[in-house]
Design a protein around this motif. Sequence first.
Motif, PDB file in Angstrom:
ATOM      1  N   GLY A 284       0.820  -1.217   0.000  1.00 50.88           N
ATOM      2  CA  GLY A 284       0.000   0.000   0.000  1.00 50.88           C
ATOM      3  C   GLY A 284       0.845   1.253   0.000  1.00 50.88           C
ATOM      4  N   TRP A 285       1.885   1.270   0.854  1.00 53.78           N
ATOM      5  CA  TRP A 285       2.783   2.424   0.882  1.00 53.78           C
ATOM      6  C   TRP A 285       3.566   2.551  -0.424  1.00 53.78           C
ATOM      7  CZ3 TRP A 285       1.983   6.290   3.783  1.00 53.78           C
ATOM      8  CH2 TRP A 285       1.523   6.151   5.091  1.00 53.78           C
ATOM      9  N   ALA A 286       3.912   1.417  -1.029  1.00 51.39           N
ATOM     10  CA  ALA A 286       4.632   1.438  -2.305  1.00 51.39           C
ATOM     11  C   ALA A 286       3.767   2.063  -3.398  1.00 51.39           C
ATOM     12  CB  ALA A 286       5.050   0.022  -2.702  1.00 51.39           C
ATOM     13  N   GLN A 287       2.474   1.745  -3.378  1.00 51.81           N
ATOM     14  CA  GLN A 287       1.552   2.332  -4.361  1.00 51.81           C
ATOM     15  C   GLN A 287       1.434   3.842  -4.164  1.00 51.81           C
ATOM     16  OE1 GLN A 287      -2.104   0.149  -3.919  1.00 51.81           O
ATOM     17  NE2 GLN A 287      -1.223  -1.764  -4.673  1.00 51.81           N
ATOM     18  N   ILE A 288       1.387   4.264  -2.909  1.00 54.78           N
ATOM     19  CA  ILE A 288       1.344   5.709  -2.620  1.00 54.78           C
ATOM     20  C   ILE A 288       2.620   6.385  -3.102  1.00 54.78           C
ATOM     21  CG2 ILE A 288       1.293   7.426  -0.770  1.00 54.78           C
ATOM     22  CD1 ILE A 288      -0.483   5.489   0.808  1.00 54.78           C
ATOM     23  N   ALA A 289       3.760   5.693  -2.949  1.00 52.36           N
ATOM     24  CA  ALA A 289       5.043   6.246  -3.411  1.00 52.36           C
ATOM     25  C   ALA A 289       5.033   6.460  -4.920  1.00 52.36           C
ATOM     26  CB  ALA A 289       6.186   5.306  -3.023  1.00 52.36           C
TER      27      ALA A 289
ATOM     28  N   ILE B 193       2.737  12.529  -9.189  1.00 48.70           N
ATOM     29  CA  ILE B 193       2.260  13.879  -8.855  1.00 48.70           C
ATOM     30  C   ILE B 193       3.403  14.888  -9.024  1.00 48.70           C
ATOM     31  CG2 ILE B 193       1.526  15.358  -6.934  1.00 48.70           C
ATOM     32  CD1 ILE B 193      -0.102  12.951  -5.910  1.00 48.70           C
ATOM     33  N   PHE B 194       4.583  14.518  -8.523  1.00 51.64           N
ATOM     34  CA  PHE B 194       5.744  15.400  -8.655  1.00 51.64           C
ATOM     35  C   PHE B 194       6.039  15.698 -10.124  1.00 51.64           C
ATOM     36  CE2 PHE B 194      10.281  15.255  -9.796  1.00 51.64           C
ATOM     37  CZ  PHE B 194      10.659  16.508  -9.333  1.00 51.64           C
TER      38      PHE B 194
ATOM     39  N   ILE C  50       9.092  10.421  -0.338  1.00 57.08           N
ATOM     40  CA  ILE C  50      10.143  10.024   0.610  1.00 57.08           C
ATOM     41  C   ILE C  50       9.542   9.296   1.811  1.00 57.08           C
ATOM     42  CG2 ILE C  50      11.876  10.885   2.240  1.00 57.08           C
ATOM     43  CD1 ILE C  50      12.403  13.155   0.197  1.00 57.08           C
ATOM     44  N   PHE C  51       8.451   9.865   2.363  1.00 56.35           N
ATOM     45  CA  PHE C  51       7.817   9.247   3.531  1.00 56.35           C
ATOM     46  C   PHE C  51       7.195   7.890   3.176  1.00 56.35           C
ATOM     47  CE2 PHE C  51       7.991  13.467   5.532  1.00 56.35           C
ATOM     48  CZ  PHE C  51       8.332  13.099   6.829  1.00 56.35           C
ATOM     49  N   SER C  52       6.445   7.838   2.085  1.00 51.72           N
ATOM     50  CA  SER C  52       5.752   6.595   1.723  1.00 51.72           C
ATOM     51  C   SER C  52       6.746   5.497   1.344  1.00 51.72           C
ATOM     52  CB  SER C  52       4.764   6.835   0.574  1.00 51.72           C
ATOM     53  OG  SER C  52       5.407   7.439  -0.539  1.00 51.72           O
ATOM     54  N   PHE C  53       7.836   5.869   0.655  1.00 47.10           N
ATOM     55  CA  PHE C  53       8.866   4.888   0.309  1.00 47.10           C
ATOM     56  C   PHE C  53       9.537   4.341   1.574  1.00 47.10           C
ATOM     57  CE2 PHE C  53      13.209   3.640  -0.757  1.00 47.10           C
ATOM     58  CZ  PHE C  53      12.988   2.772  -1.820  1.00 47.10           C
TER      59      PHE C  53
END
Length: 250
Positions: free
Chosen positions: A129-134, A140-141, A172-175
């Motif tokens: 899940g966090w990887a998908q957000i990353a 987005i960037f 950075i946070f999600s990764f």
Amino acid sequence: MKKILFLCFLSFSISVLGQDYKTTFEKATQDYANGNYEAAISKYEQILEGKQESVALYYNMANAHYKLDHIAPSIYYYEKALKLDPNHEDALNNLVFANNMTIDAIEKTAPTGFQKIKENTIGSFSADGWAQIAVISILIFVVFFIGYYFSEKSITKRILFTASILGVILFIFSFTFSFIQQNNTSNENFAIVFSEEASIKAEPNPKASEAFLLHEGTKVKLLDSFNGFYKLEISDGRQGWLKQESLKAL
């Protein structure tokens, strides 16, 4: 030429085996629907023996064992299904019912302030899940930075530049959280107690004093192994040693 023929044969064999397992799965599911739970379990086990696994397979096996009041196997296979899909709603719900059949009522140790923060932030999503957000945040960037680069108005450039920086921070946070979750998962090993009643020893020795008792279906954390014993920890923080054959690792 021989290599090509071998690859063709291998591809054909995999296809045939896959079809065979599918047929067996369908027959097992029909047995389950007819109330022949033992027959269904037998067929599901045949599939597992062929090194095949899936969420549906583990979930159906758990349901069949649950129907037969097999406490430990039902919990074990619900947990196996959730390892493949932590958000499987039916498995999560049924696991609650299966856990209600267990004898041991073990209270969890209250988490510390840091643990609470960790659970409420990093624990909100799985590693995937966090990887998908990353991935989304880096997209987005890119989108906002391109907009910033081609924009002509200064106020628009400032807004887009700020948004792109936020995208980088989120990445950075999600990764980082994804890495931490993955590391936590790989370093944590759990098992289900399969013995009807298990004597937890103070030391890895059959003659050692008894620390406490556990019963079938209880989930434990594995810390170490020695001399045919597993060192385990239960959710209230107590630790001890149990013979390996009394447990089934997840």
